[in-house]
Design a protein around this motif. Structure first.
Motif, PDB file in Angstrom:
ATOM      1  N   TRP A   1      -2.995  -5.155 -10.747  1.00 44.11           N
ATOM      2  CA  TRP A   1      -4.129  -4.277 -10.462  1.00 44.11           C
ATOM      3  C   TRP A   1      -3.708  -3.257  -9.418  1.00 44.11           C
ATOM      4  CZ3 TRP A   1      -5.304  -4.421  -5.332  1.00 44.11           C
ATOM      5  CH2 TRP A   1      -5.166  -5.627  -4.639  1.00 44.11           C
ATOM      6  N   THR A   2      -4.440  -2.139  -9.375  1.00 50.83           N
ATOM      7  CA  THR A   2      -4.272  -1.176  -8.289  1.00 50.83           C
ATOM      8  C   THR A   2      -5.672  -0.758  -7.851  1.00 50.83           C
ATOM      9  OG1 THR A   2      -4.278   0.790  -9.700  1.00 50.83           O
ATOM     10  CG2 THR A   2      -2.138  -0.200  -9.258  1.00 50.83           C
ATOM     11  N   LEU A   3      -5.789  -0.365  -6.596  1.00 48.80           N
ATOM     12  CA  LEU A   3      -7.095   0.075  -6.111  1.00 48.80           C
ATOM     13  C   LEU A   3      -6.921   1.140  -5.034  1.00 48.80           C
ATOM     14  CD1 LEU A   3     -10.238  -0.626  -6.187  1.00 48.80           C
ATOM     15  CD2 LEU A   3      -9.801  -1.780  -4.021  1.00 48.80           C
ATOM     16  N   LYS A   4      -7.644   2.248  -5.146  1.00 51.24           N
ATOM     17  CA  LYS A   4      -7.666   3.244  -4.069  1.00 51.24           C
ATOM     18  C   LYS A   4      -8.682   2.728  -3.061  1.00 51.24           C
ATOM     19  CE  LYS A   4      -7.687   8.251  -3.339  1.00 51.24           C
ATOM     20  NZ  LYS A   4      -7.279   8.267  -1.984  1.00 51.24           N
ATOM     21  N   VAL A   5      -8.225   2.474  -1.835  1.00 46.79           N
ATOM     22  CA  VAL A   5      -9.077   1.759  -0.889  1.00 46.79           C
ATOM     23  C   VAL A   5      -9.952   2.668  -0.044  1.00 46.79           C
ATOM     24  CG1 VAL A   5      -7.665  -0.322  -0.749  1.00 46.79           C
ATOM     25  CG2 VAL A   5      -7.179   1.615   0.773  1.00 46.79           C
ATOM     26  N   ASP A   6      -9.831   3.993  -0.233  1.00 52.98           N
ATOM     27  CA  ASP A   6     -10.666   4.906   0.536  1.00 52.98           C
ATOM     28  C   ASP A   6     -10.904   6.152  -0.300  1.00 52.98           C
ATOM     29  OD1 ASP A   6     -11.385   5.212   3.758  1.00 52.98           O
ATOM     30  OD2 ASP A   6     -11.190   7.132   2.715  1.00 52.98           O
ATOM     31  N   GLU A   7     -12.101   6.697  -0.223  1.00 54.74           N
ATOM     32  CA  GLU A   7     -12.475   7.838  -1.064  1.00 54.74           C
ATOM     33  C   GLU A   7     -11.845   9.127  -0.560  1.00 54.74           C
ATOM     34  OE1 GLU A   7     -14.701   5.715   0.473  1.00 54.74           O
ATOM     35  OE2 GLU A   7     -14.645   4.496  -1.348  1.00 54.74           O
TER      36      GLU A   7
ATOM     37  N   GLY B   1       0.835  -1.189   0.000  1.00 49.80           N
ATOM     38  CA  GLY B   1       0.000   0.000   0.000  1.00 49.80           C
ATOM     39  C   GLY B   1       0.872   1.241   0.000  1.00 49.80           C
ATOM     40  N   ASP B   2       0.286   2.400  -0.371  1.00 53.89           N
ATOM     41  CA  ASP B   2       1.088   3.629  -0.409  1.00 53.89           C
ATOM     42  C   ASP B   2       0.378   4.798   0.288  1.00 53.89           C
ATOM     43  OD1 ASP B   2      -0.653   4.968  -2.160  1.00 53.89           O
ATOM     44  OD2 ASP B   2       0.520   4.504  -3.944  1.00 53.89           O
ATOM     45  N   ASN B   3       1.098   5.902   0.332  1.00 50.10           N
ATOM     46  CA  ASN B   3       0.618   7.087   1.048  1.00 50.10           C
ATOM     47  C   ASN B   3      -0.476   7.850   0.307  1.00 50.10           C
ATOM     48  OD1 ASN B   3       1.769   7.115   3.514  1.00 50.10           O
ATOM     49  ND2 ASN B   3       3.427   8.517   3.023  1.00 50.10           N
ATOM     50  N   PHE B   4      -0.878   7.379  -0.864  1.00 50.17           N
ATOM     51  CA  PHE B   4      -2.036   7.948  -1.541  1.00 50.17           C
ATOM     52  C   PHE B   4      -3.265   7.063  -1.336  1.00 50.17           C
ATOM     53  CE2 PHE B   4       0.714  10.225  -4.995  1.00 50.17           C
ATOM     54  CZ  PHE B   4       1.094  11.162  -4.055  1.00 50.17           C
ATOM     55  N   GLY B   5      -3.146   6.085  -0.429  1.00 50.59           N
ATOM     56  CA  GLY B   5      -4.292   5.213  -0.159  1.00 50.59           C
ATOM     57  C   GLY B   5      -4.535   4.188  -1.248  1.00 50.59           C
ATOM     58  N   VAL B   6      -3.484   3.876  -2.010  1.00 49.42           N
ATOM     59  CA  VAL B   6      -3.638   2.924  -3.118  1.00 49.42           C
ATOM     60  C   VAL B   6      -2.907   1.628  -2.779  1.00 49.42           C
ATOM     61  CG1 VAL B   6      -3.133   2.512  -5.572  1.00 49.42           C
ATOM     62  CG2 VAL B   6      -3.821   4.795  -4.800  1.00 49.42           C
ATOM     63  N   VAL B   7      -3.558   0.485  -3.072  1.00 51.69           N
ATOM     64  CA  VAL B   7      -2.906  -0.812  -2.944  1.00 51.69           C
ATOM     65  C   VAL B   7      -2.505  -1.272  -4.347  1.00 51.69           C
ATOM     66  CG1 VAL B   7      -3.236  -3.240  -2.293  1.00 51.69           C
ATOM     67  CG2 VAL B   7      -4.128  -1.412  -0.839  1.00 51.69           C
TER      68      VAL B   7
ATOM     69  N   SER C   1      -9.527  12.149   0.301  1.00 52.32           N
ATOM     70  CA  SER C   1      -8.328  12.614  -0.411  1.00 52.32           C
ATOM     71  C   SER C   1      -7.063  12.475   0.436  1.00 52.32           C
ATOM     72  CB  SER C   1      -8.493  14.072  -0.850  1.00 52.32           C
ATOM     73  OG  SER C   1      -8.537  14.911   0.276  1.00 52.32           O
ATOM     74  N   ALA C   2      -7.208  12.414   1.768  1.00 52.25           N
ATOM     75  CA  ALA C   2      -6.024  12.330   2.620  1.00 52.25           C
ATOM     76  C   ALA C   2      -5.722  10.896   3.070  1.00 52.25           C
ATOM     77  CB  ALA C   2      -6.199  13.225   3.838  1.00 52.25           C
ATOM     78  N   ALA C   3      -6.474   9.916   2.559  1.00 55.86           N
ATOM     79  CA  ALA C   3      -6.277   8.531   3.021  1.00 55.86           C
ATOM     80  C   ALA C   3      -4.896   8.012   2.640  1.00 55.86           C
ATOM     81  CB  ALA C   3      -7.346   7.634   2.419  1.00 55.86           C
ATOM     82  N   ARG C   4      -4.342   7.175   3.465  1.00 57.45           N
ATOM     83  CA  ARG C   4      -3.046   6.559   3.179  1.00 57.45           C
ATOM     84  C   ARG C   4      -3.007   5.144   3.749  1.00 57.45           C
ATOM     85  NH1 ARG C   4       0.896   9.567   7.541  1.00 57.45           N
ATOM     86  NH2 ARG C   4       2.440   8.714   6.176  1.00 57.45           N
ATOM     87  N   VAL C   5      -2.237   4.295   3.089  1.00 58.76           N
ATOM     88  CA  VAL C   5      -2.012   2.949   3.630  1.00 58.76           C
ATOM     89  C   VAL C   5      -0.595   2.962   4.182  1.00 58.76           C
ATOM     90  CG1 VAL C   5      -1.915   0.484   3.159  1.00 58.76           C
ATOM     91  CG2 VAL C   5      -3.609   1.915   1.993  1.00 58.76           C
ATOM     92  N   TYR C   6      -0.504   2.981   5.492  1.00 59.90           N
ATOM     93  CA  TYR C   6       0.767   3.166   6.173  1.00 59.90           C
ATOM     94  C   TYR C   6       1.252   1.837   6.757  1.00 59.90           C
ATOM     95  CZ  TYR C   6       4.032   5.751   9.176  1.00 59.90           C
ATOM     96  OH  TYR C   6       5.138   6.253   9.776  1.00 59.90           O
ATOM     97  N   GLY C   7       0.340   1.114   7.388  1.00 58.74           N
ATOM     98  CA  GLY C   7       0.663  -0.225   7.887  1.00 58.74           C
ATOM     99  C   GLY C   7       0.616  -1.206   6.726  1.00 58.74           C
ATOM    100  N   THR C   8       1.317  -2.315   6.888  1.00 54.95           N
ATOM    101  CA  THR C   8       1.397  -3.309   5.811  1.00 54.95           C
ATOM    102  C   THR C   8       0.143  -4.177   5.778  1.00 54.95           C
ATOM    103  OG1 THR C   8       3.767  -3.336   6.188  1.00 54.95           O
ATOM    104  CG2 THR C   8       2.849  -5.169   4.898  1.00 54.95           C
ATOM    105  N   PRO C   9      -0.460  -4.380   4.603  1.00 49.40           N
ATOM    106  CA  PRO C   9      -1.598  -5.297   4.509  1.00 49.40           C
ATOM    107  C   PRO C   9      -1.165  -6.726   4.872  1.00 49.40           C
ATOM    108  CG  PRO C   9      -1.421  -3.948   2.521  1.00 49.40           C
ATOM    109  CD  PRO C   9      -0.166  -3.738   3.314  1.00 49.40           C
TER     110      PRO C   9
END
Ligand code: HEC
Length: 647
Positions: free
Chosen positions: A248-254, A230-236, A256-264
């Protein structure tokens, strides 16, 4: 962990006085061409304070050939540079970039006989961060012989803070500018690089792995080995691990400030691979802009079908959407409750079919029962089973620190600071699942207050013990941060308490009467009792005696901890004695021939696999230094000297 993480970033921005680029026309152009969307909370437009966290190269690329091309129409090259340098507050291309050293092996490098060194960030499903002897390939006796085998510099970057993972003979690792790399584990040459989106802070997950498959296993229909992160733009992102090709890629939250910081984390569920993604955000940073309508983000866990990226379910930490709560002095609508982001990798308990995770603070009022809590949700449905909050009333965001001297964050703007505001003492790192004796399991979670909690997963998270180890640092990066390690029923807690004069004003009763501590501490998981303590003042040889912020990692008999001055140490896990230390902040020569340096050790932590230790160095931060290297340390074969380190 929200405040810890964000404040580290903020502090980097505030306190590392980067040579500010000659502003040129940047400020004027930004006000005319960009502020309308990026300062007013326009839908999906990242707030200006978030753009300021990007590298100038990234902003320039967005304007020149990225998503902002249309908005940059008519701006010449000089003007695009000016905007990028104005926002990032540093010159473009300040560090000359040397071409990557590519491997010559072609496509045959991928070795199916070498499975991933870990299931993900936490090594195992319990997030215990213990590497067993066979996987580590490194004994306590060998640790003092570790020497630099190779160094890799992330081109042009100022931070290296993710956790490396090895598989197939390569090191898979993500960077500050969103690139994912597969580097040869033996030499450091580049097998592939994938240009992603936002910064990658966690580790990668690689699956499926076909034990015993030959090099051509995949070609015979055994499936594509995949890399997930995951990345700091909320994309996996899901990539082919052999080529770096995106699947594939997916933005997991609508938001604008969402981020994936912890590891899935990845798990097979009745024939289907499910990826569980923790979602946090930068919104508490955005809140420092006076006109920002604070705050609407809610933390969540998203379950995805790993094969397709299809969303199966999403469980929010705060069940109902944030509602309007009135107006701020600057006329923006105030929203709440919000926050309770999930900042670390979730923990899986197959015995109870549960997924555990911990949350950070609320961003706006009213503070609710979901912040600073350990949650248990159902692995299949995502339904919340129980939650245990360790500290209530903790609503806070960056605008509460606006009066800090020298802050870039809208100096003097406390418009969005909730009243009353909390001490920001998030639960940081995941709840670790330790299988106790006589079938008694324990969840161990730590907070920025330097407090560690033992919870009973069989009794809805009932509190078993609480151990306060240090003072922590309210509103900031203090106490316990990224992750503990374990060996058996022993839990190793890295601690860092800053001399936080900047934040004293915001310290509250929550910290009264406690003592700042720096070092590494071992607790008994069953009782919470201190087994040993290794205080920085006693073992450090340099003047600073810095504390430990990076996630710790254990192998049999040894626990590794990284200090914010760049010193990596190995401690005897039975006594706490220092067995070995290594300065990662030194200058090194990389395989490409350039000289690069490490800096502060903080963030996701290191990896030990197959006889080697891999560590990213250069977090920057409050008392630290930036850097951009990945170091590979190994015990050199007898009689052959390792490459010399240049100082
Ligand atoms: C009409 C509204 C609007 C204007 C004007 C605008 N932006 Fe954006 N900007 C957005 C939105 C919306 C996004 C998010 C895009 C997405 O998520 O796909 C964005 C994203 C960005 C990003 C992140 C890009 C990335 O790498 O993903 C940067 C950097 C950026 N804008 C800079 C600027 C600059 C500099 C200007 C002025 C020249 C500008 N924007 C003008 C709406 C705008």
């Amino acid at each position: 962990m929200s405040r810890r993480a964000t404040v580290f970033i903020i502090a980097l921005a505030i306190l590392v006085p980067v040579a500010r680029a000659e502003p040129g026309q940047g400020a004027t152009l930004f006000a005319e061409r960009c502020a309308g969307c990026h300062e007013g909370g326009a839908a999906r437009a990242p707030n200006r304070s978030l753009l300021e966290l990007l590298t100038p190269e990234r902003i320039y690329a967005a304007l020149s050939h990225g998503p902002m091309q249309a908005q940059a129409q008519g701006l010449d090259e000089r003007q695009r540079r000016d905007i990028a340098e104005f926002l990032a507050a540093r010159p473009l291309g300040a560090e000359p970039s040397i071409p990557l050293k590519r491997c010559s092996a072609g496509s045959a490098w991928f070795d199916w006989r070498k499975p991933p060194s870990a299931l993900g960030w936490g090594i195992d499903r319990g997030n215990r961060r213990f590497v067993a002897a066979a996987a580590a390939g490194l004994t306590a006796a060998q640790v003092p012989q570790l020497e630099l085998a190779w160094a890799f510099a992330y081109p042009g970057l100022t931070r290296a803070a993710s956790e490396p993972l090895t598989a197939a003979g390569a090191v898979f690792v993500g960077s500050q500018d969103g690139d994912a790399y597969a580097l040869d584990a033996a030499t450091g040459c580049v097998h592939w690089v994938y240009h992603g989106g936002g910064e990658i802070r966690g580790a990668m997950v690689i699956a499926p792995w076909h034990a015993g498959a030959s090099r051509t296993g995949a070609a015979r229909g055994r499936g594509v080995p995949r890399v997930y992160f995951g990345d700091n733009f909320g994309v996996v992102h899901a990539l082919d691990a052999r080529t770096g090709t995106v699947l594939w890629t997916l933005k997991v939250d609508e938001h604008s400030a969402a981020r994936v910081y912890g590891t899935p984390v990845l798990l097979e569920r009745s024939g289907r691979s499910v990826l569980y993604v923790p979602v946090a955000s930068f919104e508490e940073v955005a809140a420092s802009t006076a006109s920002y309508p604070c705050c609407t983000f809610r933390g969540s866990i998203v379950a995805l079908d790993a094969a397709t990226g299809e969303r199966l379910w999403k469980t929010y930490t705060i069940p109902a959407a944030s509602a309007a709560q009135g107006q701020t002095r600057s006329g923006a609508t105030r929203f709440g409750p919000s926050g309770a982001g999930v900042w670390s990798s979730p923990t899986i308990d197959l015995r109870r079919n549960a997924l555990y995770f911990s949350t950070g603070n609320n961003y706006s009022g009213p503070a609710d029962g979901n912040s600073n809590a350990v949650f248990a949700i159902d692995l299949d449905s995502g339904e919340v089973r129980w939650r245990h909050q360790v500290l209530a009333g903790d609503a806070s965001n960056m605008s509460c620190y606006a009066p800090l001297p020298g802050s870039r964050f809208s100096l003097g703007n406390d418009v969005n600071c909730p009243a009353p505001f909390g001490p920001d003492l998030d639960l940081t790192g995941p709840p670790i699942l330790i299988q106790g004796t006589e079938g008694r399991d324990i969840l161990v979670a730590g907070a920025k207050s330097g407090t560690v909690y033992g919870l009973d997963p069989a009794r809805e998270g009932q509190l078993l013990w609480t151990t306060r180890l240090s003072r922590g640092t309210a509103t900031s990066a203090g106490g316990f941060f990224f992750g503990m390690a374990t060996e058996g029923d022993r839990v190793f807690v890295p601690l860092l308490d800053f001399p936080m004069t900047y934040y004293q004003a915001a310290d509250t009763a929550a910290l009264a009467g406690t003592t700042p501590r720096n070092g590494l501490y071992a607790l008994n998981a069953g009782t919470g009792r201190l087994v040993w303590s290794a205080e920085a003042t006693e073992y450090c040889r340099r003047g600073t005696c810095a504390g430990n912020a990076a996630a710790a990692l254990a192998i049999p008999g040894v626990v590794f901890a990284g200090a914010v001055d760049g010193m990596l140490r190995a401690f005897d896990s039975r006594s706490g004695a220092v067995l070995w230390e290594y300065d990662t902040a030194a200058t090194v020569t990389t395989l490409s021939g350039e000289r690069a340096h490490g800096g502060t050790l903080s963030g996701s932590g290191l990896m030990v696999a197959d006889g080697a230790l891999f560590v990213n160095s250069g977090y920057g931060g409050i008392t630290g230094t930036p850097g951009n290297v990945l170091l590979a340390l190994r015990v050199p074969p007898h009689g052959r000297a390792a490459p010399a380190r240049s100082q």
